[in-house]
Design a protein around this motif. Structure first.
Motif, PDB file in Angstrom:
ATOM      1  N   MET A 166      49.617  42.076  32.580  1.00  0.00           N
ATOM      2  CA  MET A 166      49.837  42.533  33.952  1.00  0.00           C
ATOM      3  C   MET A 166      48.772  43.557  34.356  1.00  0.00           C
ATOM      4  N   GLN A 167      48.336  44.365  33.405  1.00  0.00           N
ATOM      5  CA  GLN A 167      47.296  45.352  33.692  1.00  0.00           C
ATOM      6  C   GLN A 167      45.985  44.670  34.069  1.00  0.00           C
ATOM      7  N   LEU A 168      45.723  43.492  33.514  1.00  0.00           N
ATOM      8  CA  LEU A 168      44.510  42.741  33.857  1.00  0.00           C
ATOM      9  C   LEU A 168      44.529  42.262  35.309  1.00  0.00           C
TER      10      LEU A 168
ATOM     11  N   GLY B 299      45.976  32.782  40.618  1.00  0.00           N
ATOM     12  CA  GLY B 299      45.005  31.932  39.928  1.00  0.00           C
ATOM     13  C   GLY B 299      44.539  32.538  38.623  1.00  0.00           C
ATOM     14  N   PHE B 300      44.266  33.845  38.632  1.00  0.00           N
ATOM     15  CA  PHE B 300      43.837  34.522  37.414  1.00  0.00           C
ATOM     16  C   PHE B 300      44.929  34.444  36.345  1.00  0.00           C
ATOM     17  N   ALA B 301      46.172  34.692  36.745  1.00  0.00           N
ATOM     18  CA  ALA B 301      47.293  34.648  35.795  1.00  0.00           C
ATOM     19  C   ALA B 301      47.458  33.248  35.199  1.00  0.00           C
ATOM     20  N   LEU B 302      47.363  32.220  36.018  1.00  0.00           N
ATOM     21  CA  LEU B 302      47.493  30.843  35.528  1.00  0.00           C
ATOM     22  C   LEU B 302      46.369  30.490  34.561  1.00  0.00           C
ATOM     23  N   MET B 303      45.145  30.865  34.907  1.00  0.00           N
ATOM     24  CA  MET B 303      44.001  30.577  34.024  1.00  0.00           C
ATOM     25  C   MET B 303      44.131  31.321  32.698  1.00  0.00           C
ATOM     26  N   LEU B 304      44.572  32.575  32.764  1.00  0.00           N
ATOM     27  CA  LEU B 304      44.753  33.384  31.561  1.00  0.00           C
ATOM     28  C   LEU B 304      45.756  32.732  30.612  1.00  0.00           C
ATOM     29  N   LYS B 305      46.925  32.387  31.131  1.00  0.00           N
ATOM     30  CA  LYS B 305      47.978  31.823  30.273  1.00  0.00           C
ATOM     31  C   LYS B 305      47.592  30.434  29.759  1.00  0.00           C
ATOM     32  N   PHE B 306      46.975  29.617  30.598  1.00  0.00           N
ATOM     33  CA  PHE B 306      46.557  28.286  30.150  1.00  0.00           C
ATOM     34  C   PHE B 306      45.521  28.422  29.037  1.00  0.00           C
TER      35      PHE B 306
ATOM     36  N   THR C  76      44.243  34.991  44.442  1.00  0.00           N
ATOM     37  CA  THR C  76      43.356  35.390  43.355  1.00  0.00           C
ATOM     38  C   THR C  76      44.165  35.871  42.154  1.00  0.00           C
ATOM     39  N   LYS C  77      45.207  36.636  42.424  1.00  0.00           N
ATOM     40  CA  LYS C  77      46.066  37.168  41.358  1.00  0.00           C
ATOM     41  C   LYS C  77      46.792  36.034  40.639  1.00  0.00           C
TER      42      LYS C  77
END
Length: 62
Positions: free
Chosen positions: A21-23, A34-41, A31-32
């Motif tokens: 979450m800090q990232l 999309g970033f979270a989805l890319m990170l977890k994938f 943007t938030k």
């Protein structure tokens, strides 16, 4: 069509931890997300998705 996952897999693989979450700090809207989805994938598969169909429907907004 995106893959279907059960609730246990959704919570276990797609929930963000505190340090993740800090990232996301400073990012907004799409943007938030999309970033979270890319990170977890990337954590799950060691690569980024080739397209929307690789993301589970329940991990993305309608």
């Amino acid at each position: 069509m995106a893959r279907v996952v059960d609730e246990e897999e959704l919570v276990g693989n797609w929930s963000l931890l505190d340090e993740e979450m800090q990232l996301l700090a400073g990012r907004r809207g799409p943007t938030k997300l999309g970033f979270a989805l890319m990170l977890k994938f990337h954590q799950l598969h060691g690569r980024f998705p080739r397209g929307r169909a690789e993301l589970p429907d329940c991990a993305t907004p309608g």
